[in-house]
Design a protein around this motif. Structure first.
Motif, PDB file in Angstrom:
ATOM      1  N   PHE A 206       9.508  -4.213  -5.294  1.00  0.00           N
ATOM      2  CA  PHE A 206       8.690  -4.390  -5.099  1.00  0.00           C
ATOM      3  C   PHE A 206       8.202  -5.816  -4.069  1.00  0.00           C
ATOM      4  O   PHE A 206       7.755  -5.972  -3.608  1.00  0.00           O
ATOM      5  CB  PHE A 206       7.354  -3.818  -5.719  1.00  0.00           C
ATOM      6  CG  PHE A 206       6.369  -2.665  -5.970  1.00  0.00           C
ATOM      7  CD1 PHE A 206       5.862  -1.907  -5.268  1.00  0.00           C
ATOM      8  CD2 PHE A 206       7.265  -1.835  -7.067  1.00  0.00           C
ATOM      9  CE1 PHE A 206       5.653  -1.077  -5.391  1.00  0.00           C
ATOM     10  CE2 PHE A 206       6.903  -0.519  -7.520  1.00  0.00           C
ATOM     11  CZ  PHE A 206       5.982  -0.121  -5.982  1.00  0.00           C
ATOM     12  N   GLY A 207       8.954  -6.617  -4.699  1.00  0.00           N
ATOM     13  CA  GLY A 207       9.338  -8.036  -4.444  1.00  0.00           C
ATOM     14  C   GLY A 207       8.742  -8.570  -5.040  1.00  0.00           C
ATOM     15  O   GLY A 207       7.982  -9.364  -4.474  1.00  0.00           O
ATOM     16  N   LEU A 208       7.677  -8.237  -5.967  1.00  0.00           N
ATOM     17  CA  LEU A 208       6.575  -8.591  -6.270  1.00  0.00           C
ATOM     18  C   LEU A 208       7.022  -9.366  -8.322  1.00  0.00           C
ATOM     19  O   LEU A 208       7.442  -8.424  -8.647  1.00  0.00           O
ATOM     20  CB  LEU A 208       5.445  -7.828  -6.393  1.00  0.00           C
ATOM     21  CG  LEU A 208       4.824  -7.245  -5.378  1.00  0.00           C
ATOM     22  CD1 LEU A 208       4.320  -6.303  -5.496  1.00  0.00           C
ATOM     23  CD2 LEU A 208       4.115  -8.182  -4.195  1.00  0.00           C
ATOM     24  N   PHE A 209       5.691 -10.239  -8.220  1.00  0.00           N
ATOM     25  CA  PHE A 209       5.702 -10.771  -9.714  1.00  0.00           C
ATOM     26  C   PHE A 209       5.071  -9.888 -10.125  1.00  0.00           C
ATOM     27  O   PHE A 209       4.293  -9.774 -10.334  1.00  0.00           O
ATOM     28  CB  PHE A 209       5.682 -11.671 -10.303  1.00  0.00           C
ATOM     29  CG  PHE A 209       6.776 -13.009  -9.677  1.00  0.00           C
ATOM     30  CD1 PHE A 209       7.539 -13.405 -10.737  1.00  0.00           C
ATOM     31  CD2 PHE A 209       6.779 -13.370  -8.377  1.00  0.00           C
ATOM     32  CE1 PHE A 209       8.853 -15.128  -9.559  1.00  0.00           C
ATOM     33  CE2 PHE A 209       8.004 -14.056  -7.535  1.00  0.00           C
ATOM     34  CZ  PHE A 209       8.118 -14.773  -7.934  1.00  0.00           C
ATOM     35  N   ALA A 210       5.628  -9.088 -11.710  1.00  0.00           N
ATOM     36  CA  ALA A 210       4.801  -8.620 -12.897  1.00  0.00           C
ATOM     37  C   ALA A 210       4.698  -9.475 -13.491  1.00  0.00           C
ATOM     38  O   ALA A 210       4.425 -10.495 -14.379  1.00  0.00           O
ATOM     39  CB  ALA A 210       6.196  -7.884 -13.392  1.00  0.00           C
ATOM     40  N   ARG A 290       2.051  -6.591   2.694  1.00  0.00           N
ATOM     41  CA  ARG A 290       2.652  -5.379   2.339  1.00  0.00           C
ATOM     42  C   ARG A 290       2.393  -3.981   1.550  1.00  0.00           C
ATOM     43  O   ARG A 290       1.788  -2.562   1.525  1.00  0.00           O
ATOM     44  CB  ARG A 290       4.121  -4.610   2.643  1.00  0.00           C
ATOM     45  CG  ARG A 290       4.813  -3.088   2.857  1.00  0.00           C
ATOM     46  CD  ARG A 290       6.230  -3.329   2.693  1.00  0.00           C
ATOM     47  NE  ARG A 290       6.756  -4.893   3.073  1.00  0.00           N
ATOM     48  CZ  ARG A 290       7.192  -5.790   2.477  1.00  0.00           C
ATOM     49  NH1 ARG A 290       7.822  -5.637   1.344  1.00  0.00           N
ATOM     50  NH2 ARG A 290       8.321  -6.941   3.527  1.00  0.00           N
ATOM     51  N   HIS A 291       2.395  -4.211   0.390  1.00  0.00           N
ATOM     52  CA  HIS A 291       1.989  -3.465  -1.094  1.00  0.00           C
ATOM     53  C   HIS A 291       0.030  -3.741  -1.692  1.00  0.00           C
ATOM     54  O   HIS A 291      -0.239  -2.827  -2.127  1.00  0.00           O
ATOM     55  CB  HIS A 291       2.758  -3.891  -2.132  1.00  0.00           C
ATOM     56  CG  HIS A 291       4.298  -3.149  -2.052  1.00  0.00           C
ATOM     57  ND1 HIS A 291       5.030  -2.257  -0.952  1.00  0.00           N
ATOM     58  CD2 HIS A 291       5.309  -4.047  -1.263  1.00  0.00           C
ATOM     59  CE1 HIS A 291       6.172  -2.181  -1.450  1.00  0.00           C
ATOM     60  NE2 HIS A 291       5.836  -3.828  -1.514  1.00  0.00           N
ATOM     61  N   LEU A 292       0.228  -4.747  -1.391  1.00  0.00           N
ATOM     62  CA  LEU A 292      -1.672  -4.857  -1.556  1.00  0.00           C
ATOM     63  C   LEU A 292      -2.672  -4.500  -1.237  1.00  0.00           C
ATOM     64  O   LEU A 292      -3.856  -4.445  -0.965  1.00  0.00           O
ATOM     65  CB  LEU A 292      -1.515  -6.367  -2.760  1.00  0.00           C
ATOM     66  CG  LEU A 292      -1.322  -5.839  -4.016  1.00  0.00           C
ATOM     67  CD1 LEU A 292      -0.992  -6.960  -4.723  1.00  0.00           C
ATOM     68  CD2 LEU A 292      -1.263  -4.947  -4.836  1.00  0.00           C
ATOM     69  N   TRP A 293      -2.141  -5.388   0.168  1.00  0.00           N
ATOM     70  CA  TRP A 293      -3.973  -4.826   1.518  1.00  0.00           C
ATOM     71  C   TRP A 293      -3.845  -3.335   1.797  1.00  0.00           C
ATOM     72  O   TRP A 293      -2.849  -2.195   2.097  1.00  0.00           O
ATOM     73  CB  TRP A 293      -2.857  -5.933   3.261  1.00  0.00           C
ATOM     74  CG  TRP A 293      -4.185  -5.376   3.472  1.00  0.00           C
ATOM     75  CD1 TRP A 293      -3.527  -4.751   4.620  1.00  0.00           C
ATOM     76  CD2 TRP A 293      -5.210  -6.424   4.271  1.00  0.00           C
ATOM     77  NE1 TRP A 293      -5.346  -5.018   5.665  1.00  0.00           N
ATOM     78  CE2 TRP A 293      -6.275  -5.607   5.270  1.00  0.00           C
ATOM     79  CE3 TRP A 293      -5.993  -7.538   2.802  1.00  0.00           C
ATOM     80  CZ2 TRP A 293      -7.081  -6.198   5.345  1.00  0.00           C
ATOM     81  CZ3 TRP A 293      -6.852  -7.840   3.220  1.00  0.00           C
ATOM     82  CH2 TRP A 293      -7.571  -7.269   4.945  1.00  0.00           C
ATOM     83  N   ARG A 294      -4.783  -3.492   1.998  1.00  0.00           N
ATOM     84  CA  ARG A 294      -5.632  -2.397   2.158  1.00  0.00           C
ATOM     85  C   ARG A 294      -6.731  -2.341   3.969  1.00  0.00           C
ATOM     86  O   ARG A 294      -7.398  -2.443   3.925  1.00  0.00           O
ATOM     87  CB  ARG A 294      -6.988  -1.507   1.111  1.00  0.00           C
ATOM     88  CG  ARG A 294      -5.896  -1.446   0.016  1.00  0.00           C
ATOM     89  CD  ARG A 294      -6.888  -0.716  -1.062  1.00  0.00           C
ATOM     90  NE  ARG A 294      -7.865   0.261  -1.688  1.00  0.00           N
ATOM     91  CZ  ARG A 294      -8.911   0.256  -1.197  1.00  0.00           C
ATOM     92  NH1 ARG A 294      -9.943  -0.508  -1.578  1.00  0.00           N
ATOM     93  NH2 ARG A 294      -9.227   2.053  -1.016  1.00  0.00           N
ATOM     94  N   GLY A 312       3.590   2.644  -9.759  1.00  0.00           N
ATOM     95  CA  GLY A 312       3.568   2.685  -8.118  1.00  0.00           C
ATOM     96  C   GLY A 312       2.087   3.210  -7.736  1.00  0.00           C
ATOM     97  O   GLY A 312       2.598   2.289  -6.116  1.00  0.00           O
ATOM     98  N   GLU A 313       1.127   3.469  -8.333  1.00  0.00           N
ATOM     99  CA  GLU A 313      -0.296   3.403  -7.840  1.00  0.00           C
ATOM    100  C   GLU A 313      -0.716   2.404  -7.908  1.00  0.00           C
ATOM    101  O   GLU A 313      -1.169   1.255  -8.371  1.00  0.00           O
ATOM    102  CB  GLU A 313      -0.500   4.285  -8.383  1.00  0.00           C
ATOM    103  CG  GLU A 313      -2.035   4.806  -8.377  1.00  0.00           C
ATOM    104  CD  GLU A 313      -2.450   5.555  -8.800  1.00  0.00           C
ATOM    105  OE1 GLU A 313      -3.979   5.641  -9.524  1.00  0.00           O
ATOM    106  OE2 GLU A 313      -2.135   6.596  -9.309  1.00  0.00           O
ATOM    107  N   LEU A 314      -1.060   2.363  -6.150  1.00  0.00           N
ATOM    108  CA  LEU A 314      -1.948   0.633  -6.108  1.00  0.00           C
ATOM    109  C   LEU A 314      -3.573   1.218  -6.911  1.00  0.00           C
ATOM    110  O   LEU A 314      -4.827   2.203  -6.383  1.00  0.00           O
ATOM    111  CB  LEU A 314      -1.894   0.076  -4.943  1.00  0.00           C
ATOM    112  CG  LEU A 314      -3.585  -0.958  -3.773  1.00  0.00           C
ATOM    113  CD1 LEU A 314      -2.835  -1.856  -4.562  1.00  0.00           C
ATOM    114  CD2 LEU A 314      -2.871  -0.973  -2.686  1.00  0.00           C
ATOM    115  N   ASP A 315      -5.080   0.074  -7.575  1.00  0.00           N
ATOM    116  CA  ASP A 315      -5.694   0.615  -8.131  1.00  0.00           C
ATOM    117  C   ASP A 315      -6.370  -0.413  -7.164  1.00  0.00           C
ATOM    118  O   ASP A 315      -6.392  -1.339  -6.707  1.00  0.00           O
ATOM    119  CB  ASP A 315      -5.865  -0.232  -9.033  1.00  0.00           C
ATOM    120  CG  ASP A 315      -7.538   0.147  -9.943  1.00  0.00           C
ATOM    121  OD1 ASP A 315      -7.181   0.818 -10.421  1.00  0.00           O
ATOM    122  OD2 ASP A 315      -7.860  -1.462  -9.430  1.00  0.00           O
ATOM    123  N   PRO A 316      -7.701   0.065  -6.814  1.00  0.00           N
ATOM    124  CA  PRO A 316      -8.002  -0.447  -5.364  1.00  0.00           C
ATOM    125  C   PRO A 316      -9.391  -1.156  -5.715  1.00  0.00           C
ATOM    126  O   PRO A 316      -9.981  -1.794  -4.434  1.00  0.00           O
ATOM    127  CB  PRO A 316      -8.333   0.764  -4.638  1.00  0.00           C
ATOM    128  CG  PRO A 316      -9.169   2.075  -6.022  1.00  0.00           C
ATOM    129  CD  PRO A 316      -7.828   1.741  -6.839  1.00  0.00           C
TER     130      PRO A 316
END
Length: 532
Positions: A206-210, A290-294, A312-316
Motif C-alpha cells: 500500500f505504500g503506507l505505514f502500519a 490514493r487509498h484513504l481519500w473518499r 484491504g477494506e477502508l473503514d469510512p
C-alpha cells in the motif's frame, strides 16, 4: 493532582505588569506540585523561567470567557504540570538541562513516573517549546534513549506508533528556537527512529505505514475487527491484527515527520539525505490520498484493515485527529482541505475522536476512544480549521472548548461527553465499567494555547522567521497578545478587523509584511488589520 490542589500553585495573574505587557516571568513551583518520586533532591523551591504572553480582548465578555480560560491553560501547563525530571527516570539520554531540570508531564491525575512519548511531543509542539524553550527541550529529551552503538532514538516502547510525532515536535522546536545543538541531536534521534519504523512497519503493497492510530491506544477506538468480544483488554495491541492497520492520523504524521527530517537534513548540510526524505514523503502523501481519500463524501476514511478478515477494506469512519493532521501536515491540498472541513461531522460539544458509534457503544454508553471529545484532538481540528481558512469553524472549536472547561470549574480534563459536555471517561470494550476522565490534563491545556497562538494569532515558525496569519472571528473585537517570545525578540501583537486576510500590517509603526525575521532582537509592536 486534583483540581482542589490548584490553590497551592502560583497564579499566572501575579506575573502580569500593570499594562499587561511582559517579556518573561519566573514561575515558582512549590515542591508540593510534584509527586514524591519527582521531587528535586534539595526539597527547596525551584525556579523555572517561562515567557507568559498576556492575552487581552477589548470586549469584556470575551475576556471573561476566552481570556479567563487562557489564564487557566497557562496555570495548567506551567503551574501544575511542569515538574522536576528525576534523572534516573527521565534523563536516559543525558540531554536534560539541570537547571531547570523540569519538563511537562502528562497530567496531574496520573501516577508517576510518566515517560510517555505522545504526551511529551504534543505538549512541546502545542506550546511548551514557545513559552519555555529549555523546558520544551527537556520535555522532548525525557523520552529519548541512547543506544550503545547507534546513538539517540525515541524510546522503543510498546506504543511504537507514538514515536513519529516526536519528530514533528522536534522540528517545530528548532524552528522556534534556532537551537543548533538541539538540532544536531534531534536529527540523529529522528533519523534513527524513522529508520527503525520503516524497517518494521512499512507496508510495501500500500505504500503506507502500519500500526494503530495516533490517539487510539484503547480498543474503543476501533471497529470489529480488530475488536472481538471476549478478550476484555483495553489495550489495542492485545487484539489480533491491530498492528496491521494503516490509519489516517499515523500516516499523516509520518508524512509530517519525513518532511521535518528533510528540513533537519538541509539545516545540518546533508542535502542528499534531505532529497531522499522528501522523495519518501511525496510517495507517502500520494499513497494516503490514493487509498484513504473518499471522493464521494469529500473526506478521508479512518483506516485500512491489514491482516484480518477485512484485509484491504477502508473503514469510512471520521477520525478527528486524522483530518486535523491531513491539513496541518500538508497531506490535503487546498481542494481536499475545503471539502473535509465542509463535510466534517460535529457533535453538539465538538469534534470527536472517531465518528460514528461502533456497534458496541451508544449515546448512553459512549466509547472512550470513539464518540467523545478529547480537547487535544478537538484543538488540533480547531487549528486546522483556522489554517484552512474557516473562521466560522475555528470560532466554533474554541468556544466549544471554552464552554466545556468553563463548565468544569476551569479545569482542563482529559475528555468530555460529546452530547452533554459532562466530564466523562466513557467505556473501552462496552462490557467494562465506566472509565475516569483525569483532571489537570496537560495536553488539554496546551491544546487551548495552541488555538490561541497558532489559530487566533496564526504564529507559524520556520528556521528563518515567524509569520503571522491570524484568524479573527466576527464580533470578537480587537485582541492583543503581549510579550510573545521569539528567540532574542519580544513581540506585542494586536489584531483588528475580522476574518483571515491581512489588509495591512505595521511593525513598530512602519508598513511591513506580517513576519518577523529570526535575526530580530529587542521589543517590537505588530498591528495587523484583517478583512474577510
Amino acid at each position: 493532582m486534583s483540581h482542589s490542589d490548584q490553590s497551592q500553585g502560583t497564579s499566572r495573574r501575579a506575573f502580569l505588569s500593570a499594562n499587561g505587557t511582559i517579556a518573561a516571568a519566573t514561575v515558582l513551583l512549590p515542591q508540593s506540585h510534584a509527586a514524591a518520586a519527582e521531587s528535586p533532591p534539595t526539597g527547596r523551591e525551584r525556579r523555572v523561567e517561562f515567557s507568559m504572553p498576556a492575552l487581552s480582548f477589548r470586549d469584556a465578555g470575551r475576556q471573561n470567557s476566552l481570556g479567563r480560560l487562557y489564564d487557566a491553560a497557562l496555570t495548567g501547563l506551567i503551574g501544575i504540570n511542569t515538574v522536576y525530571a528525576t534523572p534516573a527516570v527521565y534523563d536516559h539520554a543525558g540531554l536534560i538541562d539541570y537547571p531547570p531540570g523540569t519538563f511537562v508531564r502528562a497530567g496531574g491525575g496520573y501516577p508517576s513516573p510518566q515517560r510517555w512519548t505522545r504526551d511529551a511531543a504534543v505538549n512541546a509542539w502545542n506550546a511548551a517549546s514557545l513559552l519555555g524553550p529549555m523546558v520544551g527541550a527537556n520535555t522532548l529529551w525525557a523520552v529519548i534513549d541512547r543506544q550503545e552503538h547507534d546513538g539517540l532514538i525515541v524510546q522503543q516502547d510498546n506504543q511504537w506508533w507514538d514515536q513519529v510525532v516526536w519528530v514533528v515536535a522536534a522540528w517545530n522546536h528548532y524552528a522556534i528556537t534556532g537551537d543548533r545543538d538541539f538540532l544536531s541531536n534531534a536529527y540523529q534521534a529522528s533519523a534513527n527512529t524513522l529508520a527503525a519504523r520503516k524497517a518494521r512497519n512499512f507496508n510495501t503493497d500500500f505504500g503506507l505505514f502500519a500500526g494503530p492510530s495516533f490517539m487510539n491506544d484503547g480498543i474503543a477506538g476501533y471497529p470489529s475487527p480488530p475488536w472481538v468480544d471476549g478478550i476484555g483488554s483495553s489495550f489495542v495491541l492485545d487484539y489480533p491484527h491491530a498492528d496491521d492497520l494503516m490509519c489516517l492520523s499515523t500516516n499523516c504524521l509520518y508524512y509530517g515527520a519525513l518532511t521535518a527530517l528533510a528540513g533537519m537534513a538541509d539545516q545540518v548540510g546533508r542535502s542528499g539525505e534531505a532529497r531522499g526524505y522528501r522523495n519518501d514523503a511525496q510517495a507517502l502523501r500520494q499513497a494516503i490520498n490514493r487509498h484513504l481519500w473518499r471522493e464521494d463524501p469529500g473526506s478521508y476514511g479512518y483506516l485500512i484493515h491489514g491482516g484480518d478478515t477485512r484485509a484491504g477494506e477502508l473503514d469510512p469512519s471520521q477520525e478527528g485527529a486524522g483530518l486535523a493532521f491531513a491539513v496541518l501536515c500538508g497531506v490535503a491540498d487546498a481542494r481536499r482541505t475545503r471539502l473535509l472541513l465542509n463535510n466534517a461531522h460535529w457533535q453538539p460539544q465538538g469534534i470527536v475522536n472517531v465518528w460514528p458509534h461502533f456497534p458496541r457503544f451508544s449515546d448512553d454508553r459512549p466509547g472512550r476512544h470513539n464518540v467523545m471529545v478529547w480537547p487535544m484532538v478537538h484543538s488540533m481540528f480547531g487549528h486546522a480549521a483556522a489554517a484552512g481558512g474557516r473562521t466560522d469553524l475555528f470560532e466554533r472549536a474554541i468556544t466549544n472548548l471554552a464552554s466545556l472547561v468553563g463548565d468544569s470549574d476551569d479545569n482542563f480534563y482529559e475528555l468530555y461527553n460529546s452530547l452533554t459536555g459532562a466530564v466523562d471517561g466513557g467505556w473501552q470494550t462496552g462490557n467494562d465499567s465506566r472509565w475516569t476522565s483525569q483532571p489537570d490534563q496537560a495536553w488539554s491545556a496546551s491544546g487551548y494555547l495552541r488555538m490561541i497562538y497558532s489559530g487566533l494569532f496564526g504564529l507559524t515558525f520556520t528556521p528563518d522567521q515567524v509569520s503571522i496569519s491570524p484568524t479573527l472571528p466576527s464580533a470578537w473585537g480587537d485582541v492583543s497578545l503581549y510579550g510573545v517570545p521569539y528567540r532574542d525578540a519580544t513581540l506585542d501583537i494586536t489584531l483588528t478587523g475580522t476574518g483571515n486576510r491581512v489588509r495591512s500590517c505595521t511593525v513598530d509603526g512602519r508598513s511591513s509584511r506580517p513576519a518577523i525575521p529570526a535575526a530580530a532582537t529587542g521589543h517590537h509592536t505588530v498591528h495587523i488589520v484583517l478583512e474577510t
